[in-house]
Write a protein that holds these residues in place. Structure first.
Motif, PDB file in Angstrom:
ATOM      1  N   SER A 138      36.977  -9.753   7.826  1.00  0.00           N
ATOM      2  CA  SER A 138      36.010 -10.526   7.052  1.00  0.00           C
ATOM      3  C   SER A 138      34.678  -9.779   7.023  1.00  0.00           C
ATOM      4  N   GLY A 139      34.246  -9.367   5.832  1.00  0.00           N
ATOM      5  CA  GLY A 139      32.973  -8.665   5.707  1.00  0.00           C
ATOM      6  C   GLY A 139      31.804  -9.615   5.865  1.00  0.00           C
ATOM      7  N   VAL A 140      30.726  -9.131   6.466  1.00  0.00           N
ATOM      8  CA  VAL A 140      29.518  -9.939   6.663  1.00  0.00           C
ATOM      9  C   VAL A 140      28.400  -9.380   5.794  1.00  0.00           C
ATOM     10  N   ASN A 141      27.823 -10.230   4.968  1.00  0.00           N
ATOM     11  CA  ASN A 141      26.743  -9.845   4.071  1.00  0.00           C
ATOM     12  C   ASN A 141      25.441 -10.525   4.481  1.00  0.00           C
ATOM     13  N   PRO A 142      24.294  -9.943   4.106  1.00  0.00           N
ATOM     14  CA  PRO A 142      23.033 -10.629   4.384  1.00  0.00           C
ATOM     15  C   PRO A 142      23.006 -12.064   3.873  1.00  0.00           C
ATOM     16  N   LEU A 143      23.657 -12.299   2.733  1.00  0.00           N
ATOM     17  CA  LEU A 143      23.693 -13.657   2.194  1.00  0.00           C
ATOM     18  C   LEU A 143      24.419 -14.613   3.142  1.00  0.00           C
ATOM     19  N   ASP A 144      25.469 -14.142   3.806  1.00  0.00           N
ATOM     20  CA  ASP A 144      26.168 -14.999   4.775  1.00  0.00           C
ATOM     21  C   ASP A 144      25.217 -15.487   5.862  1.00  0.00           C
ATOM     22  N   THR A 145      24.351 -14.603   6.308  1.00  0.00           N
ATOM     23  CA  THR A 145      23.421 -14.986   7.379  1.00  0.00           C
ATOM     24  C   THR A 145      22.382 -15.971   6.866  1.00  0.00           C
ATOM     25  N   LYS A 146      21.992 -15.835   5.608  1.00  0.00           N
ATOM     26  CA  LYS A 146      21.024 -16.780   5.023  1.00  0.00           C
ATOM     27  C   LYS A 146      21.659 -18.155   4.837  1.00  0.00           C
ATOM     28  N   ILE A 147      22.925 -18.181   4.420  1.00  0.00           N
ATOM     29  CA  ILE A 147      23.620 -19.467   4.294  1.00  0.00           C
ATOM     30  C   ILE A 147      23.697 -20.142   5.653  1.00  0.00           C
ATOM     31  N   ARG A 148      24.037 -19.373   6.674  1.00  0.00           N
ATOM     32  CA  ARG A 148      24.135 -19.940   8.024  1.00  0.00           C
ATOM     33  C   ARG A 148      22.787 -20.504   8.476  1.00  0.00           C
ATOM     34  N   ALA A 149      21.697 -19.834   8.079  1.00  0.00           N
ATOM     35  CA  ALA A 149      20.362 -20.280   8.490  1.00  0.00           C
ATOM     36  C   ALA A 149      19.815 -21.410   7.624  1.00  0.00           C
ATOM     37  N   GLY A 150      20.544 -21.777   6.560  1.00  0.00           N
ATOM     38  CA  GLY A 150      20.068 -22.816   5.654  1.00  0.00           C
ATOM     39  C   GLY A 150      18.971 -22.342   4.725  1.00  0.00           C
ATOM     40  N   GLN A 151      18.956 -21.021   4.443  1.00  0.00           N
ATOM     41  CA  GLN A 151      17.874 -20.430   3.648  1.00  0.00           C
ATOM     42  C   GLN A 151      18.339 -19.958   2.270  1.00  0.00           C
ATOM     43  N   ALA A 152      19.523 -20.364   1.843  1.00  0.00           N
ATOM     44  CA  ALA A 152      20.055 -19.873   0.564  1.00  0.00           C
ATOM     45  C   ALA A 152      20.290 -21.048  -0.375  1.00  0.00           C
ATOM     46  N   ALA A 153      19.229 -21.484  -1.029  1.00  0.00           N
ATOM     47  CA  ALA A 153      19.337 -22.641  -1.928  1.00  0.00           C
ATOM     48  C   ALA A 153      20.272 -22.364  -3.101  1.00  0.00           C
ATOM     49  N   HIS A 154      20.428 -21.090  -3.451  1.00  0.00           N
ATOM     50  CA  HIS A 154      21.266 -20.719  -4.590  1.00  0.00           C
ATOM     51  C   HIS A 154      22.733 -20.577  -4.199  1.00  0.00           C
ATOM     52  N   ALA A 155      23.060 -20.715  -2.934  1.00  0.00           N
ATOM     53  CA  ALA A 155      24.422 -20.490  -2.462  1.00  0.00           C
ATOM     54  C   ALA A 155      24.795 -21.553  -1.435  1.00  0.00           C
ATOM     55  N   GLN A 156      24.804 -22.780  -1.880  1.00  0.00           N
ATOM     56  CA  GLN A 156      25.035 -23.881  -0.958  1.00  0.00           C
ATOM     57  C   GLN A 156      26.493 -23.949  -0.511  1.00  0.00           C
TER      58      GLN A 156
ATOM     59  N   LEU B 229      32.318 -20.210   6.993  1.00  0.00           N
ATOM     60  CA  LEU B 229      31.562 -19.278   6.161  1.00  0.00           C
ATOM     61  C   LEU B 229      32.342 -17.974   5.991  1.00  0.00           C
ATOM     62  N   GLY B 230      31.724 -17.031   5.266  1.00  0.00           N
ATOM     63  CA  GLY B 230      32.328 -15.724   5.036  1.00  0.00           C
ATOM     64  C   GLY B 230      32.839 -15.608   3.620  1.00  0.00           C
ATOM     65  N   MET B 231      32.422 -14.543   2.919  1.00  0.00           N
ATOM     66  CA  MET B 231      32.797 -14.361   1.517  1.00  0.00           C
ATOM     67  C   MET B 231      33.867 -13.304   1.311  1.00  0.00           C
ATOM     68  N   ASP B 232      33.733 -12.173   1.982  1.00  0.00           N
ATOM     69  CA  ASP B 232      34.630 -11.043   1.757  1.00  0.00           C
ATOM     70  C   ASP B 232      35.818 -11.077   2.709  1.00  0.00           C
ATOM     71  N   LEU B 233      36.975 -10.653   2.194  1.00  0.00           N
ATOM     72  CA  LEU B 233      38.163 -10.597   3.040  1.00  0.00           C
ATOM     73  C   LEU B 233      39.048  -9.422   2.660  1.00  0.00           C
ATOM     74  N   ALA B 234      39.888  -9.045   3.600  1.00  0.00           N
ATOM     75  CA  ALA B 234      41.020  -8.165   3.351  1.00  0.00           C
ATOM     76  C   ALA B 234      42.160  -8.686   4.193  1.00  0.00           C
ATOM     77  N   GLY B 235      43.367  -8.721   3.615  1.00  0.00           N
ATOM     78  CA  GLY B 235      44.494  -9.254   4.357  1.00  0.00           C
ATOM     79  C   GLY B 235      45.791  -9.118   3.584  1.00  0.00           C
ATOM     80  N   VAL B 236      46.760  -9.922   3.966  1.00  0.00           N
ATOM     81  CA  VAL B 236      48.111  -9.831   3.410  1.00  0.00           C
ATOM     82  C   VAL B 236      48.507 -11.168   2.800  1.00  0.00           C
ATOM     83  N   VAL B 237      49.048 -11.136   1.587  1.00  0.00           N
ATOM     84  CA  VAL B 237      49.526 -12.348   0.933  1.00  0.00           C
ATOM     85  C   VAL B 237      50.728 -12.878   1.688  1.00  0.00           C
TER      86      VAL B 237
END
Length: 337
Positions: free
Chosen positions: A43-61, A68-76
């Protein structure tokens, strides 16, 4: 924590903004219509992930409690009704959750929209693949979808050693553009290795590097990945008569006069829109298919931080991103039961 049963999974749950993650056992999701269930390896971690966790991303509720977590790599592991593009056993990657009520990727499994993912490059490991989706999609939407970057153009990327920046540099180079990128002296070699001429923004003014590299005319495309005053500098660096400025952080109040006086144009990039609205999701999968082709051709390489984090250490991974000192993409390794 004990290994999960066949009907459950481990996930890092955020109960309230600003709180630590709680690793818990949750029901394993089923693949619904148009979805595949992915066994997540990284699971990739982006700066936006940390802002969502902190409650600081009004545009990404993300309604809480949530994963949490947006990016992934895995197996179907399972294919839902209506999905013909993927089969069980396919290795995939994508930006597929973590906002708008979609389960995030800090979990052993996720049921994701099949349009949001693509087959993983065969020459990358899971960790490297998980570091690509958000930053490459953001770079591509700016350079290709908005600016229509062409071979022979001059492209300036602000923040060329950053997450989106190092993807934008490589993408612009692959499109046949002559690429320049701002950074610190310590980042110059990294920028050069990715195919751009480094510009030390700490000692060189906009007027100076525009004069030095474009004979005072300005750059055909300027990609701002920093925001704030850097977007204002981007307006002044655009080429007269047709230059184009793109920003993925154009959220402030800015004077457009420098841009207007150059007869140049501006576009914003909001990469999250398909996940939030449900519209245009398949385009993200198409962009990642293009990324896979570039990676497999040796023309795109993610810059990775050497540190390793497990699901139990997800908070430490967030702290590494928040520190601003990461030397590349931060990824959490996830081992399914």
């Amino acid at each position: 924590m004990a290994r999960t049963s066949s009907s459950t999974m481990r996930a890092a749950v955020l109960d309230a903004a600003g709180q630590p993650f709680r690793v818990a056992e949750l029901p394993r999701p089923a693949a619904g219509p148009g979805q595949v269930r992915v066994r997540i390896h990284a699971s990739g971690v982006n700066p936006l992930d940390t802002k969502i966790r902190a409650g600081q991303a009004a545009h990404a509720q993300q309604p809480l409690p949530s994963v949490l977590g947006m990016d992934l790599a895995g197996v179907v592991e399972a294919v839902g009704p209506g999905v013909t593009k993927f089969r069980c056993g396919d290795e995939v990657y994508g930006m597929a959750g973590g906002i708008g009520g979609l389960q995030g990727t800090l979990a052993e499994y996720a049921a994701v929209d099949a349009g949001l993912i693509a087959l993983k490059p065969h020459n990358l490991g899971m960790r490297e693949a998980a570091g690509i989706p958000l930053v490459f999609i953001t770079a591509c939407e700016g350079l290709v979808d908005r600016a229509k970057t062409q071979a022979g153009q001059t492209v300036l990327v602000h923040g060329g050693a950053g997450g989106v920046g190092h993807m934008a540099v490589q993408l612009a180079h692959s499109l046949g553009a002559t690429v320049f990128a701002t950074g610190t002296p310590e980042q110059a070699e990294t920028i050069r290795q990715f195919g751009a001429t480094p510009i030390d923004f700490t000692t060189t003014s906009v007027d100076d590097y525009v004069a030095q590299h474009t004979a005072g005319e300005g750059f055909d495309v300027v990609y701002d990945t920093v925001g704030g005053a850097v977007l204002d500098a981007s307006f002044a660096a655009a080429r007269r008569y047709g230059g184009h400025v793109v920003s993925c952080l154009g959220w402030g109040t800015h004077k457009l006069a420098p841009l207007s006086f150059r007869a140049a144009t501006y576009s914003g990039v909001f990469t999250l829109l398909p996940m939030i609205t449900g519209r245009g999701r398949a385009h993200h999968g198409e962009i990642l298919e293009a990324a896979t082709r570039l990676v497999e051709a040796g023309r795109l390489v993610p810059l990775m931080d050497a540190r390793r984090f497990t699901l139990n250490e997800a908070a430490s991974a967030h702290e590494a991103v928040e520190s601003g000192k990461a030397r590349g993409r931060i990824v959490v390794d996830i081992e399914a039961a």
